[in-house]
Write a protein that holds these residues in place. Structure first.
Motif, mmCIF file in Angstrom:
data_model
loop_
_atom_site.group_PDB
_atom_site.id
_atom_site.type_symbol
_atom_site.label_atom_id
_atom_site.label_comp_id
_atom_site.label_asym_id
_atom_site.label_seq_id
_atom_site.Cartn_x
_atom_site.Cartn_y
_atom_site.Cartn_z
ATOM 1 N N LEU A 22 0.834 -1.201 0.000
ATOM 2 C CA LEU A 22 0.000 0.000 0.000
ATOM 3 C C LEU A 22 0.873 1.256 0.000
ATOM 4 O O LEU A 22 0.598 2.225 -0.722
ATOM 5 N N LEU A 23 1.952 1.226 0.780
ATOM 6 C CA LEU A 23 2.873 2.366 0.814
ATOM 7 C C LEU A 23 3.560 2.559 -0.532
ATOM 8 O O LEU A 23 3.855 3.698 -0.929
ATOM 9 N N VAL A 24 3.826 1.468 -1.246
ATOM 10 C CA VAL A 24 4.417 1.584 -2.579
ATOM 11 C C VAL A 24 3.474 2.349 -3.503
ATOM 12 O O VAL A 24 3.893 3.260 -4.233
ATOM 13 N N ARG A 25 2.187 1.999 -3.462
ATOM 14 C CA ARG A 25 1.219 2.694 -4.315
ATOM 15 C C ARG A 25 1.127 4.179 -3.957
ATOM 16 O O ARG A 25 1.056 5.047 -4.832
ATOM 17 N N ILE A 26 1.140 4.462 -2.652
ATOM 18 C CA ILE A 26 1.104 5.863 -2.220
ATOM 19 C C ILE A 26 2.375 6.585 -2.668
ATOM 20 O O ILE A 26 2.331 7.722 -3.158
ATOM 21 N N GLY A 27 3.510 5.916 -2.499
ATOM 22 C CA GLY A 27 4.784 6.513 -2.897
ATOM 23 C C GLY A 27 4.861 6.813 -4.380
ATOM 24 O O GLY A 27 5.402 7.851 -4.792
ATOM 25 N N LEU A 28 4.325 5.920 -5.205
ATOM 26 C CA LEU A 28 4.332 6.171 -6.648
ATOM 27 C C LEU A 28 3.512 7.398 -6.999
ATOM 28 O O LEU A 28 3.876 8.176 -7.896
ATOM 29 N N ARG A 29 2.414 7.611 -6.297
ATOM 30 C CA ARG A 29 1.590 8.800 -6.543
ATOM 31 C C ARG A 29 2.296 10.071 -6.054
ATOM 32 O O ARG A 29 2.204 11.127 -6.690
ATOM 33 N N LEU A 30 2.984 9.966 -4.919
ATOM 34 C CA LEU A 30 3.630 11.149 -4.343
ATOM 35 C C LEU A 30 4.938 11.507 -5.036
ATOM 36 O O LEU A 30 5.226 12.688 -5.276
ATOM 37 N N TYR A 31 5.752 10.489 -5.323
ATOM 38 C CA TYR A 31 7.127 10.732 -5.770
ATOM 39 C C TYR A 31 7.401 10.255 -7.190
ATOM 40 O O TYR A 31 8.436 10.613 -7.761
ATOM 41 N N GLY A 32 6.522 9.435 -7.747
ATOM 42 C CA GLY A 32 6.772 8.873 -9.061
ATOM 43 C C GLY A 32 7.731 7.697 -8.978
ATOM 44 O O GLY A 32 8.249 7.357 -7.909
ATOM 45 N N PRO A 33 7.999 7.034 -10.108
ATOM 46 C CA PRO A 33 8.906 5.885 -10.112
ATOM 47 C C PRO A 33 10.363 6.305 -9.957
ATOM 48 O O PRO A 33 10.724 7.452 -10.273
ATOM 49 N N THR A 34 11.179 5.394 -9.478
ATOM 50 C CA THR A 34 12.615 5.622 -9.425
ATOM 51 C C THR A 34 13.230 5.149 -10.737
ATOM 52 O O THR A 34 12.531 4.697 -11.645
ATOM 53 N N THR A 35 14.547 5.224 -10.833
ATOM 54 C CA THR A 35 15.229 4.765 -12.045
ATOM 55 C C THR A 35 15.337 3.245 -12.109
ATOM 56 O O THR A 35 15.756 2.706 -13.119
ATOM 57 N N SER A 36 14.957 2.562 -11.026
ATOM 58 C CA SER A 36 15.030 1.101 -10.991
ATOM 59 C C SER A 36 13.622 0.522 -10.848
ATOM 60 O O SER A 36 12.855 0.974 -9.991
ATOM 61 N N PRO A 37 13.268 -0.488 -11.653
ATOM 62 C CA PRO A 37 11.927 -1.075 -11.537
ATOM 63 C C PRO A 37 11.705 -1.852 -10.246
ATOM 64 O O PRO A 37 10.567 -2.189 -9.920
ATOM 65 N N SER A 38 12.771 -2.147 -9.523
ATOM 66 C CA SER A 38 12.632 -2.908 -8.277
ATOM 67 C C SER A 38 12.770 -2.044 -7.037
ATOM 68 O O SER A 38 12.749 -2.548 -5.911
ATOM 69 N N CYS A 39 12.917 -0.730 -7.201
ATOM 70 C CA CYS A 39 13.156 0.177 -6.075
ATOM 71 C C CYS A 39 12.058 1.228 -6.014
ATOM 72 O O CYS A 39 11.676 1.790 -7.050
ATOM 73 N N PHE A 40 11.547 1.487 -4.806
ATOM 74 C CA PHE A 40 10.408 2.384 -4.645
ATOM 75 C C PHE A 40 10.633 3.312 -3.456
ATOM 76 O O PHE A 40 11.013 2.851 -2.374
ATOM 77 N N ARG A 41 10.371 4.602 -3.661
ATOM 78 C CA ARG A 41 10.397 5.533 -2.531
ATOM 79 C C ARG A 41 9.055 5.471 -1.828
ATOM 80 O O ARG A 41 7.996 5.508 -2.465
ATOM 81 N N LEU A 42 9.096 5.383 -0.492
ATOM 82 C CA LEU A 42 7.889 5.280 0.320
ATOM 83 C C LEU A 42 7.740 6.516 1.210
ATOM 84 O O LEU A 42 8.717 7.233 1.464
ATOM 85 N N PRO A 43 6.544 6.760 1.713
ATOM 86 C CA PRO A 43 6.406 7.768 2.774
ATOM 87 C C PRO A 43 7.206 7.359 4.016
ATOM 88 O O PRO A 43 7.746 6.251 4.081
ATOM 89 N N PHE A 44 7.269 8.241 4.979
ATOM 90 C CA PHE A 44 7.939 8.009 6.268
ATOM 91 C C PHE A 44 9.454 7.844 6.105
ATOM 92 O O PHE A 44 10.115 7.161 6.887
ATOM 93 N N ASN A 45 10.006 8.452 5.031
ATOM 94 C CA ASN A 45 11.454 8.453 4.838
ATOM 95 C C ASN A 45 12.006 7.035 4.671
ATOM 96 O O ASN A 45 13.049 6.693 5.238
ATOM 97 N N LEU A 46 11.317 6.240 3.894
ATOM 98 C CA LEU A 46 11.702 4.851 3.664
ATOM 99 C C LEU A 46 11.861 4.571 2.171
ATOM 100 O O LEU A 46 11.365 5.311 1.324
ATOM 101 N N TYR A 47 12.567 3.487 1.886
ATOM 102 C CA TYR A 47 12.649 2.935 0.528
ATOM 103 C C TYR A 47 12.323 1.453 0.605
ATOM 104 O O TYR A 47 12.514 0.809 1.653
ATOM 105 N N ALA A 48 11.837 0.909 -0.507
ATOM 106 C CA ALA A 48 11.597 -0.528 -0.611
ATOM 107 C C ALA A 48 12.270 -1.065 -1.854
ATOM 108 O O ALA A 48 12.400 -0.361 -2.865
#
Length: 275
Positions: A22-48
């Motif tokens: 769920l945080l990944v979906r929120i992060g994609l809306r807030l920050y957009g995709p990263t340069t890596s398809p396996s890496c995601f910026r999340l809220p709360f100062n996190l990455y996945a």
């Protein structure tokens, strides 16, 4: 944070995984995709990181390095098997400040590059002081398992009991008609006994984070963390970067130079396919 995290980790894995997705979906809306398809910026100062190529060795590497060095490295928050990809993991880690060095190095002054090299050297000096396992394989990941190095293969290989075993595997994969010549060319270097050092093994400008003044704020992407011969971080940092003088100058400041080893590696690169 520590108490709340410990409580959160008591929740079942499927509940935590649902929350992270769920945080990944929120992060994609807030920050957009990263340069890596396996890496995601999340809220709360996190990455996945999640996917087929994200495995338990990477989680172990993050845990290992964050517990043993003082410096700007991410901390592992959680690691859960990812049913969507058999053998894959869903890893959550802390986010580090700064922007990737990639693209900025040419614009930095010599003084800024030297200061960044000094920052990185302090971090690598800590890493390289951590000895390999006293028993078992010497060329191995931090959990004693197979190593990942995109200089030699896209998949994990080994581990290798000795440096000589690693070289044997490495040269056996060379273009067949060139094997004898290349083994003879490499024999002097490959017969040496090098200090075995903890090696980032994917040390490149896109994995170095810096602030507006070019000072180090983070070193990321620890999937390839392994013990390798002392020169390997330096020669590996030259791989596919022959026309990048500012980068090569920084690498010399951080690691010193191993010219004989580099000459051998550069010749082997010509006849090695990682695919």
């Amino acid at each position: 944070m520590g108490i709340l995290l410990n409580i959160w980790l008591l929740f079942p894995q499927n509940v935590r995984l649902y929350a992270y997705k769920l945080l990944v979906r929120i992060g994609l809306r807030l920050y957009g995709p990263t340069t890596s398809p396996s890496c995601f910026r999340l809220p709360f100062n996190l990455y996945a990181k999640a996917g087929r190529a994200v495995d338990v060795h990477e989680a172990n590497a993050l845990r290992f390095i964050s517990q043993r060095v003082q410096g700007p490295v991410p901390s592992l928050i959680d690691a859960i098997p990812y049913p969507r990809y058999p053998g894959g993991m869903f890893i959550v880690m802390t986010r580090l400040p700064g922007e990737p060095l990639e693209g900025r190095l040419w614009d930095m002054s010599p003084e800024q590059r030297s200061m960044l090299a000094s920052d990185l050297k302090q971090l690598f000096d800590q890493m390289r002081s951590i000895p390999p396992p006293q028993t078992g394989p010497k060329i191995c990941a931090v959990d004693g398992g197979a190593v990942l190095c995109y200089r030699v293969c896209v998949d994990r290989v080994g581990p290798f009991e000795t440096e000589a075993d690693f070289y044997q595997w490495l040269t056996d994969r060379l273009v067949l008609k060139e094997q004898d010549r290349l083994k003879a060319f490499a024999r002097l270097v490959h017969s040496k006994t090098h200090l075995i050092c903890l090696t980032h093994n994917d040390f490149a400008p896109q994995n170095i984070l810096v602030d507006g003044n070019g000072r180090l704020t983070g070193l990321v992407d620890w999937a390839c963390l392994s013990w390798f011969p002392q020169y390997w971080e330096w020669t590996r940092s030259y791989y596919a970067k022959e026309s990048y003088p500012p980068w090569r100058g920084m690498m010399d400041e951080i690691f010193g130079c191993y010219e004989e080893e580099l000459a051998v590696e550069q010749e082997l690169w010509k006849y090695t396919s990682i695919w």
